[in-house]
Design a protein around this motif. Structure first.
Motif, PDB file in Angstrom:
ATOM      1  N   ASP A   1     -11.788  -8.550   2.727  1.00  0.00           N
ATOM      2  CA  ASP A   1     -10.462  -8.028   2.414  1.00  0.00           C
ATOM      3  C   ASP A   1     -10.612  -6.901   1.406  1.00  0.00           C
ATOM      4  O   ASP A   1     -11.499  -6.941   0.543  1.00  0.00           O
ATOM      5  CB  ASP A   1      -9.588  -9.115   1.777  1.00  0.00           C
ATOM      6  N   PHE A   2      -9.763  -5.903   1.507  1.00  0.00           N
ATOM      7  CA  PHE A   2      -9.743  -4.905   0.442  1.00  0.00           C
ATOM      8  C   PHE A   2      -8.378  -4.238   0.336  1.00  0.00           C
ATOM      9  O   PHE A   2      -7.621  -4.166   1.299  1.00  0.00           O
ATOM     10  CB  PHE A   2     -10.854  -3.862   0.611  1.00  0.00           C
ATOM     11  N   LEU A   3      -8.116  -3.773  -0.880  1.00  0.00           N
ATOM     12  CA  LEU A   3      -6.871  -3.077  -1.205  1.00  0.00           C
ATOM     13  C   LEU A   3      -7.211  -1.607  -1.385  1.00  0.00           C
ATOM     14  O   LEU A   3      -8.211  -1.275  -2.036  1.00  0.00           O
ATOM     15  CB  LEU A   3      -6.309  -3.650  -2.503  1.00  0.00           C
ATOM     16  N   THR A   4      -6.423  -0.729  -0.794  1.00  0.00           N
ATOM     17  CA  THR A   4      -6.715   0.698  -0.890  1.00  0.00           C
ATOM     18  C   THR A   4      -5.440   1.477  -1.153  1.00  0.00           C
ATOM     19  O   THR A   4      -4.349   1.068  -0.756  1.00  0.00           O
ATOM     20  CB  THR A   4      -7.401   1.207   0.402  1.00  0.00           C
ATOM     21  N   VAL A   5      -5.595   2.616  -1.834  1.00  0.00           N
ATOM     22  CA  VAL A   5      -4.466   3.507  -2.106  1.00  0.00           C
ATOM     23  C   VAL A   5      -4.918   4.946  -1.884  1.00  0.00           C
ATOM     24  O   VAL A   5      -6.060   5.308  -2.200  1.00  0.00           O
ATOM     25  CB  VAL A   5      -3.934   3.323  -3.552  1.00  0.00           C
ATOM     26  N   GLY A   6      -4.060   5.756  -1.310  1.00  0.00           N
ATOM     27  CA  GLY A   6      -4.348   7.178  -1.204  1.00  0.00           C
ATOM     28  C   GLY A   6      -4.254   7.827  -2.576  1.00  0.00           C
ATOM     29  O   GLY A   6      -3.229   7.708  -3.254  1.00  0.00           O
ATOM     30  N   TYR A   7      -5.326   8.479  -2.980  1.00  0.00           N
ATOM     31  CA  TYR A   7      -5.366   9.071  -4.328  1.00  0.00           C
ATOM     32  C   TYR A   7      -5.155  10.578  -4.308  1.00  0.00           C
ATOM     33  O   TYR A   7      -4.414  11.130  -5.117  1.00  0.00           O
ATOM     34  CB  TYR A   7      -6.703   8.753  -4.996  1.00  0.00           C
ATOM     35  N   LEU A   8      -5.807  11.244  -3.374  1.00  0.00           N
ATOM     36  CA  LEU A   8      -5.741  12.705  -3.352  1.00  0.00           C
ATOM     37  C   LEU A   8      -5.781  13.190  -1.906  1.00  0.00           C
ATOM     38  O   LEU A   8      -6.551  12.676  -1.096  1.00  0.00           O
ATOM     39  CB  LEU A   8      -6.921  13.305  -4.127  1.00  0.00           C
ATOM     40  N   GLY A   9      -4.944  14.169  -1.594  1.00  0.00           N
ATOM     41  CA  GLY A   9      -4.952  14.761  -0.265  1.00  0.00           C
ATOM     42  C   GLY A   9      -4.062  14.012   0.711  1.00  0.00           C
ATOM     43  O   GLY A   9      -3.479  12.973   0.393  1.00  0.00           O
ATOM     44  N   PRO A  10      -3.971  14.532   1.932  1.00  0.00           N
ATOM     45  CA  PRO A  10      -3.085  13.923   2.938  1.00  0.00           C
ATOM     46  C   PRO A  10      -3.592  12.593   3.474  1.00  0.00           C
ATOM     47  O   PRO A  10      -2.839  11.835   4.066  1.00  0.00           O
ATOM     48  CB  PRO A  10      -3.043  14.981   4.043  1.00  0.00           C
ATOM     49  N   GLY A  11      -4.871  12.295   3.271  1.00  0.00           N
ATOM     50  CA  GLY A  11      -5.436  11.021   3.711  1.00  0.00           C
ATOM     51  C   GLY A  11      -5.897  11.031   5.151  1.00  0.00           C
ATOM     52  O   GLY A  11      -5.383  11.775   5.977  1.00  0.00           O
ATOM     53  N   TYR A  12      -6.915  10.206   5.430  1.00  0.00           N
ATOM     54  CA  TYR A  12      -7.390  10.079   6.805  1.00  0.00           C
ATOM     55  C   TYR A  12      -6.310   9.431   7.659  1.00  0.00           C
ATOM     56  O   TYR A  12      -5.498   8.628   7.189  1.00  0.00           O
ATOM     57  CB  TYR A  12      -8.682   9.263   6.874  1.00  0.00           C
ATOM     58  N   TRP A  13      -6.291   9.786   8.933  1.00  0.00           N
ATOM     59  CA  TRP A  13      -5.408   9.147   9.905  1.00  0.00           C
ATOM     60  C   TRP A  13      -6.127   7.957  10.521  1.00  0.00           C
ATOM     61  O   TRP A  13      -7.356   7.988  10.704  1.00  0.00           O
ATOM     62  CB  TRP A  13      -5.004  10.120  11.002  1.00  0.00           C
ATOM     63  N   SER A  14      -5.377   6.921  10.853  1.00  0.00           N
ATOM     64  CA  SER A  14      -5.942   5.766  11.546  1.00  0.00           C
ATOM     65  C   SER A  14      -5.049   5.350  12.694  1.00  0.00           C
ATOM     66  O   SER A  14      -3.823   5.337  12.562  1.00  0.00           O
ATOM     67  CB  SER A  14      -6.092   4.566  10.591  1.00  0.00           C
ATOM     68  N   ASP A  15      -5.684   5.019  13.815  1.00  0.00           N
ATOM     69  CA  ASP A  15      -5.022   4.290  14.880  1.00  0.00           C
ATOM     70  C   ASP A  15      -5.318   2.820  14.593  1.00  0.00           C
ATOM     71  O   ASP A  15      -6.481   2.403  14.601  1.00  0.00           O
ATOM     72  CB  ASP A  15      -5.568   4.686  16.247  1.00  0.00           C
ATOM     73  N   TYR A  16      -4.280   2.056  14.321  1.00  0.00           N
ATOM     74  CA  TYR A  16      -4.450   0.673  13.885  1.00  0.00           C
ATOM     75  C   TYR A  16      -4.286  -0.310  15.042  1.00  0.00           C
ATOM     76  O   TYR A  16      -3.348  -0.218  15.824  1.00  0.00           O
ATOM     77  CB  TYR A  16      -3.437   0.326  12.787  1.00  0.00           C
ATOM     78  N   TYR A  17      -5.229  -1.266  15.085  1.00  0.00           N
ATOM     79  CA  TYR A  17      -5.194  -2.360  16.044  1.00  0.00           C
ATOM     80  C   TYR A  17      -5.409  -3.667  15.281  1.00  0.00           C
ATOM     81  O   TYR A  17      -5.842  -3.658  14.120  1.00  0.00           O
ATOM     82  CB  TYR A  17      -6.316  -2.220  17.084  1.00  0.00           C
ATOM     83  N   GLU A  18      -5.120  -4.755  15.933  1.00  0.00           N
ATOM     84  CA  GLU A  18      -5.442  -6.047  15.341  1.00  0.00           C
ATOM     85  C   GLU A  18      -5.786  -7.044  16.435  1.00  0.00           C
ATOM     86  O   GLU A  18      -5.474  -6.843  17.607  1.00  0.00           O
ATOM     87  CB  GLU A  18      -4.290  -6.572  14.480  1.00  0.00           C
TER      88      GLU A  18
ATOM     89  N   MET B   1      -1.750  -4.728  11.784  1.00  0.00           N
ATOM     90  CA  MET B   1      -2.348  -3.638  11.018  1.00  0.00           C
ATOM     91  C   MET B   1      -2.427  -4.063   9.569  1.00  0.00           C
ATOM     92  O   MET B   1      -1.900  -5.115   9.198  1.00  0.00           O
ATOM     93  CB  MET B   1      -1.515  -2.370  11.154  1.00  0.00           C
ATOM     94  N   PRO B   2      -3.112  -3.269   8.717  1.00  0.00           N
ATOM     95  CA  PRO B   2      -3.132  -3.611   7.297  1.00  0.00           C
ATOM     96  C   PRO B   2      -1.711  -3.745   6.755  1.00  0.00           C
ATOM     97  O   PRO B   2      -0.796  -3.065   7.202  1.00  0.00           O
ATOM     98  CB  PRO B   2      -3.858  -2.421   6.661  1.00  0.00           C
ATOM     99  N   ARG B   3      -1.566  -4.618   5.800  1.00  0.00           N
ATOM    100  CA  ARG B   3      -0.255  -4.875   5.197  1.00  0.00           C
ATOM    101  C   ARG B   3       0.126  -3.739   4.249  1.00  0.00           C
ATOM    102  O   ARG B   3      -0.620  -3.412   3.328  1.00  0.00           O
ATOM    103  CB  ARG B   3      -0.321  -6.192   4.451  1.00  0.00           C
ATOM    104  N   LEU B   4       1.259  -3.134   4.512  1.00  0.00           N
ATOM    105  CA  LEU B   4       1.784  -2.092   3.626  1.00  0.00           C
ATOM    106  C   LEU B   4       2.424  -2.764   2.423  1.00  0.00           C
ATOM    107  O   LEU B   4       3.297  -3.622   2.569  1.00  0.00           O
ATOM    108  CB  LEU B   4       2.806  -1.235   4.365  1.00  0.00           C
ATOM    109  N   ILE B   5       1.984  -2.378   1.228  1.00  0.00           N
ATOM    110  CA  ILE B   5       2.533  -2.957   0.003  1.00  0.00           C
ATOM    111  C   ILE B   5       3.358  -1.885  -0.703  1.00  0.00           C
ATOM    112  O   ILE B   5       2.819  -0.994  -1.371  1.00  0.00           O
ATOM    113  CB  ILE B   5       1.423  -3.501  -0.910  1.00  0.00           C
ATOM    114  N   ALA B   6       4.649  -1.952  -0.489  1.00  0.00           N
ATOM    115  CA  ALA B   6       5.550  -0.978  -1.094  1.00  0.00           C
ATOM    116  C   ALA B   6       5.849  -1.372  -2.535  1.00  0.00           C
ATOM    117  O   ALA B   6       5.688  -2.532  -2.930  1.00  0.00           O
ATOM    118  CB  ALA B   6       6.844  -0.889  -0.290  1.00  0.00           C
TER     119      ALA B   6
END
Length: 300
Positions: free
Chosen positions: A122-139, A1-6
């Motif tokens: 490749d892209f970097l994304t961050v949740g900005y506003l709201g609960p955010g879309y849900w994703s079922d992640y596959y690879e 899945m996308p890499r979580l960057i804490a």
């Protein structure tokens, strides 16, 4: 899945100019995935600025969205934060809920909801506003040719939401997700790579039930123009297609050219696809083998 960057909360919010300064510096190279990941603190700091996007939206509305109409190649779902700089794109993406008017008017397909897909960059994304879309992640392992029906060895990883402050790095041709509408309107901020060969990078829709590629979702204008040139019967267009089928650096263009040159007569078509099975492109060879199998098995 996308890499979580804490990471820790930012010490202070930044504005778009500060993010642009980082992306224009020698420290940022979008061709390097680790360099893109290293921009996460700056993107997170921009997301901590709770007013900049509303201020930009108001400024655009006062000019009848002149800047977005001039520079934005995307749909109305996307607001550019700055005009594209050639190697990256900064944007905000809006994700309506099922209750929002735009979803009722346009439908879920307009936002790629419920469509299993990957990305050609490749892209970097961050949740900005709201609960955010849900994703079922596959690879998958990233070795696909991209032919419809090709097995993809998909592996489900998790299901989660892009909530506020969560930063993810999506890997081109590796991370697949099935997005679902958020509980209420949400916004994400993105840094997208935009490299010289971007127009040739393909995005795929996947068939999860059968674990395979369903279709290529992108086609370049050059592919369409080549098909037109061959269809008109122009000798120059046919010669160009033959040249592209042998030597073009992009596999998708090679296959477009080879398919455009395919004759209608069954015997001639079989000879054509047998020759294609010896092409230097693995994609053309695979498509030719598939076409030959269809000819051998007949229409039934």
């Amino acid at each position: 899945m996308p890499r979580l960057i804490a990471g820790p909360p930012p010490a202070a919010p930044v504005d778009v100019d500060a993010l642009v300064d980082h992306c224009e510096s020698a420290a940022f190279d979008p061709r390097d995935r680790e360099s893109l990941a290293a921009a996460a603190p700056m993107l997170r700091a921009l997301a901590a600025n709770r007013h900049f996007l509303a201020d930009m939206a108001m400024a655009e509305l006062k000019t009848r969205c002149a800047g977005q109409r001039r520079d934005n190649p995307y749909s109305a779902q996307v607001m550019l934060l700055r005009p594209p700089r050639g190697k990256y794109v900064l944007r905000a993406a809006f994700w309506p809920s099922a209750r929002d008017h735009v979803m009722r008017a346009k439908g879920a397909a307009a936002f790629l909801y419920h469509v299993p897909h990957d990305h050609g960059f490749d892209f970097l994304t961050v949740g900005y506003l709201g609960p955010g879309y849900w994703s079922d992640y596959y690879e998958h392992d990233g070795t696909l040719l991209g032919l419809p029906g090709e097995k993809a060895a998909l592996r489900h990883v998790e299901s989660s939401a892009l909530c506020e402050g969560r930063v993810l790095l999506y890997r081109a041709h590796r991370d697949i997700h099935v997005q679902r509408p958020p509980a209420r309107m949400s916004i994400s901020l993105n840094i997208l790579t935009s490299l010289p060969d971007q127009g040739w990078r393909r995005q795929y829709r996947f068939d999860l039930e059968n674990g395979c590629v369903a279709e290529c979702m992108t086609i370049s204008s050059a592919q369409m123009l080549l098909e037109l040139a061959v269809e008109t019967g122009m000798a120059e267009g046919i010669d160009l297609a033959r040249h592209f089928a042998r030597l073009h650096p992009d596999d998708a263009m090679r296959l477009t050219a080879w398919r455009a040159l395919a004759p209608d007569a069954p015997d001639a078509a079989a000879d054509h696809w047998e020759e294609g099975a010896r092409n230097g492109s693995a994609l053309v060879r695979a498509a030719s083998a598939k076409a030959l199998k269809l000819i051998e098995n007949g229409p039934g």
